[in-house]
Design an enzyme around this catalytic site. Structure first.
Site, mmCIF file in Angstrom:
data_model
loop_
_atom_site.group_PDB
_atom_site.id
_atom_site.type_symbol
_atom_site.label_atom_id
_atom_site.label_comp_id
_atom_site.label_asym_id
_atom_site.label_seq_id
_atom_site.Cartn_x
_atom_site.Cartn_y
_atom_site.Cartn_z
ATOM 1 C CG ASP A 31 9.567 53.619 -39.673
ATOM 2 O OD1 ASP A 31 9.197 52.925 -38.705
ATOM 3 O OD2 ASP A 31 9.090 53.507 -40.804
HETATM 4 C C1 TTP Z 1 15.429 43.836 -41.104
HETATM 5 C C2 TTP Z 1 15.602 43.923 -39.619
HETATM 6 C C3 TTP Z 1 14.776 44.734 -38.852
HETATM 7 N N1 TTP Z 1 14.984 44.777 -37.490
HETATM 8 C C4 TTP Z 1 14.105 45.607 -36.620
HETATM 9 C C5 TTP Z 1 14.649 47.016 -36.404
HETATM 10 C C6 TTP Z 1 13.445 47.732 -35.871
HETATM 11 O O1 TTP Z 1 13.396 47.560 -34.456
HETATM 12 C C7 TTP Z 1 12.277 46.992 -36.524
HETATM 13 C C8 TTP Z 1 11.612 47.892 -37.548
HETATM 14 O O2 TTP Z 1 10.519 48.487 -36.926
HETATM 15 P P1 TTP Z 1 10.508 50.050 -36.558
HETATM 16 O O3 TTP Z 1 9.081 50.490 -36.614
HETATM 17 O O4 TTP Z 1 11.517 50.801 -37.352
HETATM 18 O O5 TTP Z 1 11.034 50.123 -35.071
HETATM 19 P P2 TTP Z 1 10.366 49.519 -33.775
HETATM 20 O O6 TTP Z 1 8.888 49.426 -33.916
HETATM 21 O O7 TTP Z 1 11.124 48.275 -33.426
HETATM 22 O O8 TTP Z 1 10.740 50.582 -32.671
HETATM 23 P P3 TTP Z 1 10.320 52.132 -32.669
HETATM 24 O O9 TTP Z 1 9.276 52.314 -33.722
HETATM 25 O O10 TTP Z 1 9.826 52.386 -31.278
HETATM 26 O O11 TTP Z 1 11.623 52.868 -32.973
HETATM 27 O O12 TTP Z 1 12.835 45.862 -37.217
HETATM 28 C C9 TTP Z 1 15.983 44.052 -36.853
HETATM 29 O O13 TTP Z 1 16.119 44.118 -35.620
HETATM 30 N N2 TTP Z 1 16.805 43.281 -37.603
HETATM 31 C C10 TTP Z 1 16.668 43.169 -38.960
HETATM 32 O O14 TTP Z 1 17.441 42.426 -39.592
#
Ligand code: TTP
Length: 185
Positions: free
Chosen positions: A66
């Site tokens: 997360d």
């Molecule tokens: C800051 C930042 C975040 N992110 C993304 C990563 C994560 O996918 C998302 C954070 O939300 P999360 O809740 O961690 O992940 P998710 O909902 O995408 O997937 P899951 O819960 O099923 O694992 O933000 C980027 O892709 N690039 C970035 O620069």
């Protein structure tokens, strides 16, 4: 032992796939809440919930993660609307924030917990640039309303720490999996 990624994030799948060929992707259905105010405790608890939600139904070594953005201790998750995305980017403009990923690997019934913190400094962003970036559509599925790996890279002045952690998959997880006996492809 089967490797299972408990995530619907295409970025996490892509990064894991760079190192390991054979794994399943089974997103968890949990809500991303926790009873923790502290951001590190929060992301680790949500990662645990994601991993156990999948582990209880499937045999294998399960990875949950997360990622949140924190600014002055305040957690910025994924924006719900373009307006919220604009507000978040306005808060982040010109400042240093932290991107924190908590992870939980469940291997043979035991948890391996960890987290990674990367500091990111945004350039001073004007209103037009924020409007442009939100119009690209990159904001809504990403913590802090930006994707450093996409057009969001142009918002960033510098980072300090693990770049992959910003995208949601710190290299610490890959190293841990190799230590557990999963060989790099
Ligand atoms: C800051 C930042 C975040 N992110 C993304 C990563 C994560 O996918 C998302 C954070 O939300 P999360 O809740 O961690 O992940 P998710 O909902 O995408 O997937 P899951 O819960 O099923 O694992 O933000 C980027 O892709 N690039 C970035 O620069």
């Amino acid at each position: 032992m089967k490797l299972i990624l408990a995530s619907q994030s295409p970025r996490r799948r892509e990064i894991l796939g760079r190192f390991f060929r054979d794994f399943d992707v089974i997103p968890s259905q949990i809500s991303e809440e926790s009873n923790f105010q502290d951001s590190i405790a929060h992301v680790i608890e949500v990662a645990r919930k994601k991993a156990w939600d999948v582990y209880k139904e499937h045999d294998g070594t399960v990875i949950g993660a997360d990622t949140v953005v924190t600014l002055d201790g305040k957690i910025l998750g994924k924006p719900k609307t373009p307006e919220e995305a604009k507000q978040m980017l306005g808060l982040l403009s010109g400042k240093v924030h932290e991107v924190i990923t908590g992870y939980c690997i469940i291997h043979e019934g035991k948890e391996i917990l960890g987290h990674e913190v990367t500091k990111v400094k945004f350039r001073e962003l004007d209103k037009d640039e924020i409007e442009w970036y939100v119009s690209t559509g990159e904001s809504l599925d990403k913590a802090g309303a930006y994707g450093i790996q996409g057009k969001g890279g142009v918002l960033v002045e510098w980072i300090k720490g693990d770049y992959y952690n910003v995208i949601g998959f710190p290299m610490k997880i890959i190293v841990e999996l190799e230590r557990l006996g999963f060989s790099f492809s």
